[in-house]
Design a protein around this motif. Structure first.
Motif, PDB file in Angstrom:
ATOM      1  N   TYR A 181       0.804  -1.177  -0.043  1.00  0.00           N
ATOM      2  CA  TYR A 181       0.022  -0.013   0.042  1.00  0.00           C
ATOM      3  C   TYR A 181       0.900   1.086   0.044  1.00  0.00           C
ATOM      4  CZ  TYR A 181      -3.883  -2.793   1.610  1.00  0.00           C
ATOM      5  OH  TYR A 181      -4.802  -4.135   1.746  1.00  0.00           O
TER       6      TYR A 181
ATOM      7  N   PHE B  11       0.447   5.507   1.348  1.00  0.00           N
ATOM      8  CA  PHE B  11      -0.375   6.127   2.033  1.00  0.00           C
ATOM      9  C   PHE B  11      -0.738   7.133   1.177  1.00  0.00           C
ATOM     10  CE2 PHE B  11       3.192   5.452   5.240  1.00  0.00           C
ATOM     11  CZ  PHE B  11       2.377   4.569   6.121  1.00  0.00           C
TER      12      PHE B  11
ATOM     13  N   VAL C 102      -4.619   4.679   3.805  1.00  0.00           N
ATOM     14  CA  VAL C 102      -3.919   4.103   2.579  1.00  0.00           C
ATOM     15  C   VAL C 102      -4.478   3.928   1.573  1.00  0.00           C
ATOM     16  CG1 VAL C 102      -2.187   2.752   3.923  1.00  0.00           C
ATOM     17  CG2 VAL C 102      -4.390   1.713   3.177  1.00  0.00           C
TER      18      VAL C 102
END
Length: 108
Positions: free
Chosen positions: A39, A41, A92
């Motif tokens: 992921y 952010f 995320v």
């Protein structure tokens, strides 16, 4: 979705597959055998939301010793890591998460 735990920067794991990432980060020996999800952010973490924990060869920022958990071996001293502080939830980008199947290198 927000995350907690540890994070690093993509440049440190670029070119590695899931098992190489697992070893480089010193993660649990049973983790990432089926691949990984990576992921990004949605925003940069605020300085009040994380703490620098040195490099991945330090579990919770501490030296690996004979009493350390053997399921979490030291990772790479070239990979810097940060720990999200308790209560902080950093969002995320789920829509653009990268699925990394076993054996496929992360392109960054």
């Amino acid at each position: 979705m927000g995350v907690d735990g540890y994070f690093t920067v993509a440049q440190f794991i670029k070119g590695m597959d899931a098992l190489e990432i697992r070893a480089a980060l010193g993660l649990h020996s049973d983790s990432m055998t089926g691949g990984a999800v990576i992921y990004s952010f949605l925003r940069l973490p605020n300085p009040t939301e994380y703490v620098y924990e040195l490099t991945a060869d330090k579990l919770d920022g501490l030296e690996y010793t004979s009493i350390s958990n053997p399921n979490y071996l030291p990772g790479s001293r070239k990979i810097h890591q940060w720990r999200i502080l308790y209560g902080a939830r950093i969002p995320v980008d789920e829509a653009n998460a990268v699925w990394l199947p076993p054996g496929i290198p992360f392109r960054g």
